[in-house]
Design a protein around this motif. Structure first.
Motif, PDB file in Angstrom:
ATOM      1  N   SER A 185      27.835  52.937 -57.129  1.00  0.00           N
ATOM      2  CA  SER A 185      26.442  53.365 -57.304  1.00  0.00           C
ATOM      3  C   SER A 185      25.949  53.082 -58.715  1.00  0.00           C
ATOM      4  O   SER A 185      24.758  52.875 -58.931  1.00  0.00           O
ATOM      5  CB  SER A 185      26.299  54.852 -56.984  1.00  0.00           C
ATOM      6  OG  SER A 185      26.881  55.620 -58.016  1.00  0.00           O
ATOM      7  N   LEU A 186      26.870  53.076 -59.672  1.00  0.00           N
ATOM      8  CA  LEU A 186      26.470  52.708 -61.031  1.00  0.00           C
ATOM      9  C   LEU A 186      26.105  51.231 -61.085  1.00  0.00           C
ATOM     10  O   LEU A 186      25.330  50.777 -61.906  1.00  0.00           O
ATOM     11  CB  LEU A 186      27.631  52.947 -62.002  1.00  0.00           C
ATOM     12  CG  LEU A 186      27.976  54.388 -62.321  1.00  0.00           C
ATOM     13  CD1 LEU A 186      29.237  54.444 -63.155  1.00  0.00           C
ATOM     14  CD2 LEU A 186      26.827  55.048 -63.058  1.00  0.00           C
ATOM     15  N   PHE A 187      26.697  50.499 -60.174  1.00  0.00           N
ATOM     16  CA  PHE A 187      26.576  49.056 -60.162  1.00  0.00           C
ATOM     17  C   PHE A 187      25.279  48.589 -59.507  1.00  0.00           C
ATOM     18  O   PHE A 187      24.672  47.624 -59.927  1.00  0.00           O
ATOM     19  CB  PHE A 187      27.789  48.501 -59.403  1.00  0.00           C
ATOM     20  CG  PHE A 187      27.766  47.046 -59.157  1.00  0.00           C
ATOM     21  CD1 PHE A 187      28.011  46.153 -60.170  1.00  0.00           C
ATOM     22  CD2 PHE A 187      27.507  46.564 -57.896  1.00  0.00           C
ATOM     23  CE1 PHE A 187      27.998  44.807 -59.929  1.00  0.00           C
ATOM     24  CE2 PHE A 187      27.499  45.215 -57.660  1.00  0.00           C
ATOM     25  CZ  PHE A 187      27.741  44.333 -58.678  1.00  0.00           C
ATOM     26  N   SER A 188      24.860  49.310 -58.488  1.00  0.00           N
ATOM     27  CA  SER A 188      23.692  48.862 -57.740  1.00  0.00           C
ATOM     28  C   SER A 188      23.054  50.033 -57.020  1.00  0.00           C
ATOM     29  O   SER A 188      23.759  50.939 -56.570  1.00  0.00           O
ATOM     30  CB  SER A 188      24.117  47.798 -56.731  1.00  0.00           C
ATOM     31  OG  SER A 188      23.058  47.506 -55.847  1.00  0.00           O
ATOM     32  N   PRO A 189      21.727  50.018 -56.867  1.00  0.00           N
ATOM     33  CA  PRO A 189      21.078  51.073 -56.087  1.00  0.00           C
ATOM     34  C   PRO A 189      21.295  50.917 -54.586  1.00  0.00           C
ATOM     35  O   PRO A 189      20.963  51.807 -53.828  1.00  0.00           O
ATOM     36  CB  PRO A 189      19.601  50.908 -56.454  1.00  0.00           C
ATOM     37  CG  PRO A 189      19.462  49.496 -56.890  1.00  0.00           C
ATOM     38  CD  PRO A 189      20.781  49.099 -57.485  1.00  0.00           C
ATOM     39  N   GLN A 190      21.854  49.780 -54.170  1.00  0.00           N
ATOM     40  CA  GLN A 190      22.113  49.568 -52.744  1.00  0.00           C
ATOM     41  C   GLN A 190      23.206  50.520 -52.258  1.00  0.00           C
ATOM     42  O   GLN A 190      24.007  51.008 -53.060  1.00  0.00           O
ATOM     43  CB  GLN A 190      22.606  48.142 -52.498  1.00  0.00           C
ATOM     44  CG  GLN A 190      21.555  47.068 -52.617  1.00  0.00           C
ATOM     45  CD  GLN A 190      22.177  45.718 -52.299  1.00  0.00           C
ATOM     46  OE1 GLN A 190      22.940  45.172 -53.084  1.00  0.00           O
ATOM     47  NE2 GLN A 190      21.862  45.193 -51.140  1.00  0.00           N
ATOM     48  N   PRO A 191      23.276  50.755 -50.948  1.00  0.00           N
ATOM     49  CA  PRO A 191      24.388  51.559 -50.418  1.00  0.00           C
ATOM     50  C   PRO A 191      25.721  50.898 -50.772  1.00  0.00           C
ATOM     51  O   PRO A 191      25.818  49.668 -50.785  1.00  0.00           O
ATOM     52  CB  PRO A 191      24.152  51.539 -48.911  1.00  0.00           C
ATOM     53  CG  PRO A 191      22.722  51.196 -48.739  1.00  0.00           C
ATOM     54  CD  PRO A 191      22.340  50.345 -49.898  1.00  0.00           C
ATOM     55  N   PRO A 192      26.751  51.707 -51.059  1.00  0.00           N
ATOM     56  CA  PRO A 192      28.047  51.138 -51.470  1.00  0.00           C
ATOM     57  C   PRO A 192      28.584  50.089 -50.500  1.00  0.00           C
ATOM     58  O   PRO A 192      29.102  49.057 -50.914  1.00  0.00           O
ATOM     59  CB  PRO A 192      28.955  52.364 -51.526  1.00  0.00           C
ATOM     60  CG  PRO A 192      28.053  53.499 -51.787  1.00  0.00           C
ATOM     61  CD  PRO A 192      26.767  53.170 -51.102  1.00  0.00           C
ATOM     62  N   ALA A 193      28.436  50.356 -49.198  1.00  0.00           N
ATOM     63  CA  ALA A 193      28.974  49.406 -48.216  1.00  0.00           C
ATOM     64  C   ALA A 193      28.270  48.052 -48.335  1.00  0.00           C
ATOM     65  O   ALA A 193      28.911  46.994 -48.195  1.00  0.00           O
ATOM     66  CB  ALA A 193      28.825  49.961 -46.812  1.00  0.00           C
ATOM     67  N   ALA A 194      26.974  48.079 -48.600  1.00  0.00           N
ATOM     68  CA  ALA A 194      26.231  46.817 -48.728  1.00  0.00           C
ATOM     69  C   ALA A 194      26.685  46.035 -49.958  1.00  0.00           C
ATOM     70  O   ALA A 194      26.805  44.807 -49.930  1.00  0.00           O
ATOM     71  CB  ALA A 194      24.731  47.097 -48.809  1.00  0.00           C
ATOM     72  N   VAL A 195      26.962  46.768 -51.034  1.00  0.00           N
ATOM     73  CA  VAL A 195      27.443  46.116 -52.267  1.00  0.00           C
ATOM     74  C   VAL A 195      28.794  45.448 -52.012  1.00  0.00           C
ATOM     75  O   VAL A 195      29.012  44.291 -52.397  1.00  0.00           O
ATOM     76  CB  VAL A 195      27.579  47.160 -53.398  1.00  0.00           C
ATOM     77  CG1 VAL A 195      28.176  46.524 -54.635  1.00  0.00           C
ATOM     78  CG2 VAL A 195      26.232  47.774 -53.719  1.00  0.00           C
ATOM     79  N   VAL A 196      29.671  46.166 -51.323  1.00  0.00           N
ATOM     80  CA  VAL A 196      31.006  45.612 -51.064  1.00  0.00           C
ATOM     81  C   VAL A 196      30.911  44.436 -50.100  1.00  0.00           C
ATOM     82  O   VAL A 196      31.602  43.417 -50.273  1.00  0.00           O
ATOM     83  CB  VAL A 196      31.949  46.699 -50.503  1.00  0.00           C
ATOM     84  CG1 VAL A 196      33.346  46.136 -50.305  1.00  0.00           C
ATOM     85  CG2 VAL A 196      32.012  47.887 -51.446  1.00  0.00           C
ATOM     86  N   PHE A 197      30.050  44.570 -49.098  1.00  0.00           N
ATOM     87  CA  PHE A 197      29.892  43.482 -48.136  1.00  0.00           C
ATOM     88  C   PHE A 197      29.435  42.205 -48.839  1.00  0.00           C
ATOM     89  O   PHE A 197      29.960  41.116 -48.592  1.00  0.00           O
ATOM     90  CB  PHE A 197      28.883  43.886 -47.052  1.00  0.00           C
ATOM     91  CG  PHE A 197      28.661  42.825 -46.018  1.00  0.00           C
ATOM     92  CD1 PHE A 197      29.599  42.598 -45.026  1.00  0.00           C
ATOM     93  CD2 PHE A 197      27.525  42.023 -46.043  1.00  0.00           C
ATOM     94  CE1 PHE A 197      29.412  41.599 -44.076  1.00  0.00           C
ATOM     95  CE2 PHE A 197      27.330  41.030 -45.110  1.00  0.00           C
ATOM     96  CZ  PHE A 197      28.274  40.809 -44.126  1.00  0.00           C
ATOM     97  N   GLU A 198      28.469  42.360 -49.730  1.00  0.00           N
ATOM     98  CA  GLU A 198      27.953  41.202 -50.476  1.00  0.00           C
ATOM     99  C   GLU A 198      29.071  40.558 -51.309  1.00  0.00           C
ATOM    100  O   GLU A 198      29.218  39.341 -51.346  1.00  0.00           O
ATOM    101  CB  GLU A 198      26.820  41.677 -51.382  1.00  0.00           C
ATOM    102  CG  GLU A 198      26.030  40.573 -52.049  1.00  0.00           C
ATOM    103  CD  GLU A 198      24.931  41.161 -52.935  1.00  0.00           C
ATOM    104  OE1 GLU A 198      25.029  41.027 -54.153  1.00  0.00           O
ATOM    105  OE2 GLU A 198      23.999  41.783 -52.382  1.00  0.00           O
TER     106      GLU A 198
END
Lengths: 261, 114
Positions: free
Chosen positions: B68-81
């Protein structure tokens, strides 16, 4: 005679005015245009410098980044990769930056684990690099691999622990260096049928810098090793201990001590 | 040539020089940025660090907080990307497995990060 002189003087002044007018106006236009251009380029519509590196992160994010590098290092023991990642932050002295952050964390009342992780990585990166080639910060990060020969460990103690006060199946592990001093940051591999888990020493500093533990399940037999070539503590299953007072039984645990050869 | 035209020509010349200098020669350098503005390979490596840590700690809340510090996107979306990027550039299998493991954890992680 005086009239002639005055006429010459006026003529010279007019010439200077024309000269000034001839060059001053274009110069003013040029400077005005330049200022306008810089205002547009730097202020109104700056051309974004795309894809900044971690070196451009704000100071608090750099702290988070360093802590994450330290956490990942504690989890994997991959110092080569940690060095590459630290280089991305472009700190003049990565070890000093880690130590300074750990001191700030300590002063701010951060968890002992945070302070320990940062200190541990600082200590690790202060040691000479495994190769004479400095880590290449532009290299593909996940491809970076350390080339040092890993130390080998022998199992010096494997004993059952019967203590009803401890959780059932608790396996306590201590790793020491050749001088019998606790060794933090060592990755242990715990395996059982159909699974495995990596542990790292030093994540519970209150129990010792070389300490790690895990809890066994009654359904499996475990083996513990310091990869890649350490001696293996095997056949670890829940030991049955007798309670002398009640005459009943309970599940005990193990104490394993590994020592660097 | 009329004076105003000459003035305008030099003004345009200065404007062009200013734009070239400000956009090409010495563009604005961003400092004090947040992790979400990192380049794709750095972003993927950031997520890989979270995955490496998670594989050891099994603490989904800490992992979600780091993401969440990394991106405002949901954590799963960040990892998927990050996983998609990692696959596209040929990350090693163990690294892909770590990212996949983290993705699974974040997809089932119920708690919003405080």
């Amino acid at each position: 005679m005086k009239r002639v002189r005055r006429a010459r003087v006026f003529s010279t002044l007019e010439g200077k005015d024309r000269l000034a007018s001839r060059w001053l106006e274009p110069l003013l236009g040029l400077l005005l245009g330049l200022a306008l251009g810089l205002w547009v380029a730097w202020g109104l519509a700056p051309r974004a410098q795309v894809d900044p590196s971690p070196a451009a992160l704000r100071a608090d994010y750099k702290d988070e980044y360093r802590l994450l590098i330290a956490s990942a290092y504690a989890a994997t023991g991959d110092l080569g990769r940690a060095r590459v990642r630290l280089n991305l932050l472009a700190d003049p002295d990565p070890a000093a930056a880690l130590l300074e952050q750990s001191e700030r964390a300590l002063a701010a009342g951060a968890s002992p684990q945070t302070v320990f992780l940062l200190s541990m990585l600082a200590g690790a990166v202060q040691q000479p690099a495994a190769t004479s080639t400095p880590p290449d910060a532009t290299a593909s990060l996940p491809a970076a691999q350390p080339t040092a020969t890993p130390p080998s460990f022998r199992l010096v103690v494997q004993q059952t622990v019967c203590d009803a006060a401890l959780p059932a199946g608790l396996t306590q592990i201590e790793v020491r260096d050749a001088a019998k001093q606790p060794l933090p940051g060592v990755t242990l591999l715990v395996t059982w049928e159909g699974g495995q888990q990596r542990l790292n020493t030093g994540l519970k500093p209150e129990l010792g810098a070389g300490y790690a533990d895990f809890v066994m399940s009654a359904d499996f037999v475990y083996a513990v090793q310091i990869p890649p070539s350490g001696e293996v503590a095997e056949g670890l299953s829940l030991p049955v201990c007798m309670d002398d007072e009640t005459g009943g039984s309970y599940s005990g645990g193990y104490l394993l001590i590994f020592e660097q050869k | 040539m009329p004076r105003w035209i000459r003035f305008a020509l030099f003004l345009l010349l200065g404007l062009a020089a200013g734009l070239v200098y400000g956009w090409v020669i010495s563009p604005v350098e961003y400092v004090d940025t947040s992790p979400e503005h990192l380049r794709a390979d750095y972003r993927a490596d950031y997520v890989l660090m979270v995955a490496e840590t998670y594989a050891s700690s099994r603490d989904p809340q800490a992992a979600a907080r780091s993401l969440s510090l990394f991106s405002p996107q949901p954590p799963a979306a960040v990892v998927f990307e990050a996983l998609e990027y990692a696959r596209s550039v040929g990350y090693a299998s163990p690294d892909l497995a770590l990212l996949q493991f983290l993705l699974t954890a974040m997809q089932t992680y119920p708690g919003a990060v405080p």
